[in-house]
Each structure stands twice: as structure tokens, then as C-alpha cells.
Design a protein around this motif. Structure first.
Motif, PDB file in Angstrom:
ATOM      1  N   UNK A   1       0.838  -1.197   0.000  1.00 13.26           N
ATOM      2  CA  UNK A   1       0.000   0.000   0.000  1.00 13.26           C
ATOM      3  C   UNK A   1       0.873   1.247   0.000  1.00 13.26           C
ATOM      4  N   UNK A   2       1.947   1.225   0.830  1.00 10.42           N
ATOM      5  CA  UNK A   2       2.847   2.383   0.898  1.00 10.42           C
ATOM      6  C   UNK A   2       3.516   2.627  -0.445  1.00 10.42           C
ATOM      7  N   UNK A   3       3.925   1.535  -1.108  1.00 13.74           N
ATOM      8  CA  UNK A   3       4.579   1.683  -2.413  1.00 13.74           C
ATOM      9  C   UNK A   3       3.606   2.210  -3.456  1.00 13.74           C
ATOM     10  N   UNK A   4       2.362   1.729  -3.406  1.00 13.88           N
ATOM     11  CA  UNK A   4       1.357   2.177  -4.370  1.00 13.88           C
ATOM     12  C   UNK A   4       1.039   3.654  -4.204  1.00 13.88           C
ATOM     13  N   UNK A   5       1.120   4.166  -2.964  1.00 16.77           N
ATOM     14  CA  UNK A   5       0.727   5.552  -2.707  1.00 16.77           C
ATOM     15  C   UNK A   5       1.650   6.557  -3.389  1.00 16.77           C
ATOM     16  N   UNK A   6       2.886   6.151  -3.700  1.00 16.72           N
ATOM     17  CA  UNK A   6       3.826   7.088  -4.326  1.00 16.72           C
ATOM     18  C   UNK A   6       3.698   7.104  -5.844  1.00 16.72           C
ATOM     19  N   UNK A   7       2.948   6.151  -6.412  1.00 15.28           N
ATOM     20  CA  UNK A   7       2.879   6.019  -7.865  1.00 15.28           C
ATOM     21  C   UNK A   7       2.282   7.244  -8.546  1.00 15.28           C
TER      22      UNK A   7
ATOM     23  N   UNK B   1       8.957  11.905  -2.502  1.00 15.07           N
ATOM     24  CA  UNK B   1      10.038  10.989  -2.893  1.00 15.07           C
ATOM     25  C   UNK B   1      10.924  11.638  -3.956  1.00 15.07           C
ATOM     26  N   UNK B   2      10.297  12.272  -4.943  1.00 13.23           N
ATOM     27  CA  UNK B   2      11.061  12.883  -6.028  1.00 13.23           C
ATOM     28  C   UNK B   2      11.910  14.046  -5.535  1.00 13.23           C
ATOM     29  N   UNK B   3      11.349  14.890  -4.650  1.00 15.03           N
ATOM     30  CA  UNK B   3      12.061  16.091  -4.207  1.00 15.03           C
ATOM     31  C   UNK B   3      13.176  15.786  -3.218  1.00 15.03           C
ATOM     32  N   UNK B   4      13.181  14.597  -2.650  1.00 15.41           N
ATOM     33  CA  UNK B   4      14.222  14.240  -1.681  1.00 15.41           C
ATOM     34  C   UNK B   4      15.125  13.128  -2.211  1.00 15.41           C
ATOM     35  N   UNK B   5      14.572  11.935  -2.381  1.00 12.80           N
ATOM     36  CA  UNK B   5      15.405  10.783  -2.735  1.00 12.80           C
ATOM     37  C   UNK B   5      15.924  10.858  -4.166  1.00 12.80           C
ATOM     38  N   UNK B   6      15.049  11.191  -5.120  1.00 12.29           N
ATOM     39  CA  UNK B   6      15.512  11.283  -6.502  1.00 12.29           C
ATOM     40  C   UNK B   6      16.510  12.416  -6.670  1.00 12.29           C
ATOM     41  N   UNK B   7      16.280  13.515  -5.968  1.00 10.68           N
ATOM     42  CA  UNK B   7      17.219  14.638  -6.027  1.00 10.68           C
ATOM     43  C   UNK B   7      18.599  14.213  -5.545  1.00 10.68           C
ATOM     44  N   UNK B   8      18.646  13.460  -4.460  1.00  9.62           N
ATOM     45  CA  UNK B   8      19.933  13.068  -3.897  1.00  9.62           C
ATOM     46  C   UNK B   8      20.666  12.073  -4.785  1.00  9.62           C
TER      47      UNK B   8
ATOM     48  N   UNK C   1       0.363  26.849  -8.390  1.00  8.01           N
ATOM     49  CA  UNK C   1      -0.278  28.145  -8.169  1.00  8.01           C
ATOM     50  C   UNK C   1      -1.543  28.349  -8.999  1.00  8.01           C
ATOM     51  N   UNK C   2      -1.673  27.581 -10.089  1.00  7.60           N
ATOM     52  CA  UNK C   2      -2.858  27.712 -10.934  1.00  7.60           C
ATOM     53  C   UNK C   2      -4.005  26.867 -10.407  1.00  7.60           C
ATOM     54  N   UNK C   3      -3.684  25.694  -9.866  1.00 11.05           N
ATOM     55  CA  UNK C   3      -4.721  24.792  -9.386  1.00 11.05           C
ATOM     56  C   UNK C   3      -4.270  24.109  -8.103  1.00 11.05           C
ATOM     57  N   UNK C   4      -5.227  23.561  -7.369  1.00 15.84           N
ATOM     58  CA  UNK C   4      -4.911  22.817  -6.149  1.00 15.84           C
ATOM     59  C   UNK C   4      -4.560  21.379  -6.531  1.00 15.84           C
ATOM     60  N   UNK C   5      -3.325  20.982  -6.278  1.00 14.35           N
ATOM     61  CA  UNK C   5      -2.894  19.628  -6.627  1.00 14.35           C
ATOM     62  C   UNK C   5      -3.524  18.618  -5.672  1.00 14.35           C
ATOM     63  N   UNK C   6      -3.970  17.464  -6.181  1.00 12.18           N
ATOM     64  CA  UNK C   6      -4.580  16.450  -5.311  1.00 12.18           C
ATOM     65  C   UNK C   6      -3.597  15.952  -4.252  1.00 12.18           C
ATOM     66  N   UNK C   7      -4.117  15.622  -3.075  1.00  9.75           N
ATOM     67  CA  UNK C   7      -3.285  15.109  -1.981  1.00  9.75           C
ATOM     68  C   UNK C   7      -2.631  13.780  -2.347  1.00  9.75           C
ATOM     69  N   UNK C   8      -3.263  13.041  -3.279  1.00  9.29           N
ATOM     70  CA  UNK C   8      -2.709  11.735  -3.666  1.00  9.29           C
ATOM     71  C   UNK C   8      -1.339  11.862  -4.333  1.00  9.29           C
ATOM     72  N   UNK C   9      -1.018  13.061  -4.821  1.00  8.93           N
ATOM     73  CA  UNK C   9       0.279  13.262  -5.474  1.00  8.93           C
ATOM     74  C   UNK C   9       1.406  13.491  -4.475  1.00  8.93           C
ATOM     75  N   UNK C  10       1.059  13.877  -3.250  1.00  9.27           N
ATOM     76  CA  UNK C  10       2.073  14.326  -2.291  1.00  9.27           C
ATOM     77  C   UNK C  10       3.135  13.274  -1.967  1.00  9.27           C
TER      78      UNK C  10
END
Length: 340
Positions: A17-23, A75-82, A61-70
Motif C-alpha cells: 500500500x505504501x509503495x502504491x501511494x507514491x505512484x 520521494x522525487x524532491x528528496x530521494x531522486x534529487x539526492x 499556483x494555478x490549481x490545487x494539486x490532489x493530496x494523492x500526489x504528495x
């Protein structure tokens, strides 16, 4: 007579479930990366990293992004960046940096140390917190968002401060792309001198490439090597900050790392590249992967750059960013005129 209830067994977390949530978030990052790379093919002078962070900021800033994307965006802004920063080391041939000569190497050390020191001093006068001014100081003096991420890894900074620092790096670094070539021409700098100035003063590697491309081939090569020399300073600076953070936090709680693992991986990659054992095909593949990872990470970071957040933190970080840009640029220009 009371019946004794059997305690309910605690179910372990479902890793599937945790892995699916990041998809969902990762899929959006992948689509944004493909779009940014496609635009870069049409406009080669515009870095896909810059395109991605603008796309992310526009989407947030144009639209409210869904919480499901968070989860995926995190993961992308931390682990992929590193991982992307670690692979950046494969661009470095340490012999090229040593080939700059001791005068230029000393200039780079002075740019980074004086840039951080001066920005920290002005930030204190402006009343900013130690962590917020440190994020801006390292981002503007070393290597932009990568340095901001490294400082976050050592200090565990507030998310709002990290996003503000990244937004300021993007804003002021982008402004330097058309401004620096104009100033270099006005000052009568040669291509080599202009390239050294770009590499010594512009924030992001991608922004340096954009400036160098506008200046010409000779300037571009010099700009990239000088910039990568600044990137190498990431490791010793993080070690110093790690020691300071340990003193600040004392012996209680989790002790922050002296140098984040991904910075160590960056140095290992640079050392391997310098040996010359990696074939061109591997370096090409790694370069593509690094660009894709950093582009995805920039999009994810961009989604955190909200106008409301920048308004909330007030004008002081913006003032510090402007002063830091001018300060680092002045140090670099002075160094170029002395050693060139």
C-alpha cells in the motif's frame, strides 16, 4: 463475571500500500520530465531543470494539486534529487579542476567561504533564522538547489524555508542568464574571463550552462569547470555545518551526519570518473539518468513554490537573496580580474 478480552493484534504496515501511494506523484513527475526534455529539444538554450521547476510552480499556483500526489512528489524532491546529485559527480574530472591552476582554485574557495560568511552576516542583520540564512547562503554560494538539499540533510530545516530558498535560487539564477552576458560585454571581459565569472557566480549548474552557451564555446567550457570546482566545495562545507549543528543540538536527540551519504556518493562518482575506467556508453547513460532524476526533482520542488508561501515569509529573504547574488558576483568578478 467479566470476560477477559483478547488484545487485538497490531497489523504490520502493508508495504504494498505504501509503495502504491507514491505512484501517482511519480507518474506526474515522469510526465513533467518528458515535457521539460521535449521543450529543451526545441529550445536547447533553456535547461530542462529550469523548465521543470517553472512547470511545477505554475501547476501549484494555478490549481490545487490532489493530496494523492504528495507522497510521490516527496520521494522525487528528496530521494531522486539526492541520487541525481550523486550522479552529478560523474561529470567531474578532478584533473580538469586541478588544471585550472592554484590561483583559480583559491578564487573558488574564497567565493564559497566569503559568499557564505557575508550572506550569513547580512541575514543576521535582517533578523532571519540561522537555518533560513544558511540555506540561502549555501544555495547561492555553492550550487543552488543541490546545496539547499544538502543543508536540509544536515540540519533538518523547515520545509517552508527549504522551498523558499529553492524558489529564490530559481528566480535570481534565471535573472542572471540574460544579465551576466550583458555585463561581461559592458566590462570588456574576454570569453575566458566571462566564462570564469559565470562559473564563479551563477547559482545552478544548469543556469551556468545556459549563461556559458550565450557567451560562446570557450566561455562555456571554462564556466562549467569553474562551476564544478564550486560543486566540489559542497563536501567540506557540509562537514563544517555538520560539526556546527552537532554543537548547536548538543548530545540529546539524533546527531546529524557530518556529511550526507549522497554527498559522499557524489565524491566517489567523481573519483571513479577521474580514473577513466568508465566507458563512454556508461557515462552517457548516467548523464541521461542524472538529467531525468534532477528534472523530476525540480518539478517536485517547484510544486512547493507557492506565491502565498513567499508572501508569508515576507520580503526579508528576497532582500537577502538579492544582496547575496550581488555579493557572490562581485567576489567572483574581483577574483577573475586578479587571476586571469
Amino acid at each position: 463475571m467479566q470476560t477477559q478480552q483478547t488484545p487485538t493484534a497490531v497489523r504490520p504496515p502493508d508495504t504494498r500500500v505504501a509503495a502504491t501511494s507514491v505512484v501517482p506523484g511519480l507518474v506526474v513527475c515522469a510526465l513533467a520530465t518528458a515535457l521539460a526534455v521535449g521543450v529543451n529539444r526545441l529550445l536547447p538554450t533553456v535547461s530542462p531543470l529550469l523548465i521543470a521547476i517553472v512547470l511545477g510552480a505554475a501547476a501549484a499556483n494555478v490549481t490545487a494539486l490532489p493530496e494523492t500526489l504528495k507522497p510521490g512528489l516527496t520521494i522525487a524532491s528528496k530521494k531522486l534529487l539526492r541520487v541525481g546529485i550523486a550522479l552529478l559527480g560523474l561529470q567531474l574530472v578532478l584533473d580538469d579542476i586541478l588544471g585550472l591552476g592554484w590561483g583559480v582554485i583559491v578564487m573558488v574557495v574564497v567565493i564559497v567561504t566569503a559568499g557564505i560568511t557575508g550572506t550569513m552576516f547580512v541575514g543576521k542583520l535582517l533578523g532571519l533564522s540561522w537555518t533560513q540564512r544558511l540555506l540561502i547562503a549555501c544555495g547561492f554560494s555553492i550550487c543552488g538547489a543541490a546545496a539547499v538539499a544538502a543543508v536540509d540533510g544536515v540540519t533538518d530545516a523547515e520545509e517552508e524555508d527549504v522551498l523558499t530558498a529553492v524558489a529564490l535560487v530559481v528566480l535570481f539564477g534565471t535573472l542572471m542568464i540574460p544579465l551576466l552576458p550583458l555585463l561581461a560585454t559592458a566590462f570588456g571581459l574576454s570569453d575566458t574571463e566571462a566564462g570564469m565569472w559565470a562559473g564563479g557566480s551563477v547559482h545552478e549548474v544548469a543556469q551556468v550552462i545556459a549563461v556559458g552557451g550565450a557567451l560562446g564555446g570557450t566561455a562555456l567550457a571554462m564556466a562549467v569547470v569553474v562551476k564544478l570546482a564550486r560543486v566540489v566545495m559542497l563536501a567540506p562545507v557540509m562537514a563544517v555545518i555538520g560539526l556546527q549543528q552537532r554543537r548547536r543540538t548538543g548530545t540529546t536527540g539524533t546527531r546529524p551526519p557530518l556529511v550526507p551519504l549522497f554527498v559522499v556518493a557524489f565524491l566517489v562518482c567523481a573519483a571513479v570518473r577521474t580514473t577513466g575506467v568508465l566507458p563512454d556508453a556508461v557515462l552517457t547513460t548516467a548523464g541521461i539518468a542524472q538529467t531525468a532524476l534532477l528534472t523530476a526533482a525540480m518539478f517536485a520542488l517547484g510544486t512547493g513554490v507557492r506565491v502565498a508561501t513567499i508572501r508569508k515569509v515576507g520580503p526579508r529573504p528576497l532582500v537577502l537573496a538579492a544582496i547575496s547574488t550581488a555579493w557572490v558576483g562581485a567576489i567572483a568578478l574581483t577574483g577573475v580580474l586578479l587571476v586571469a
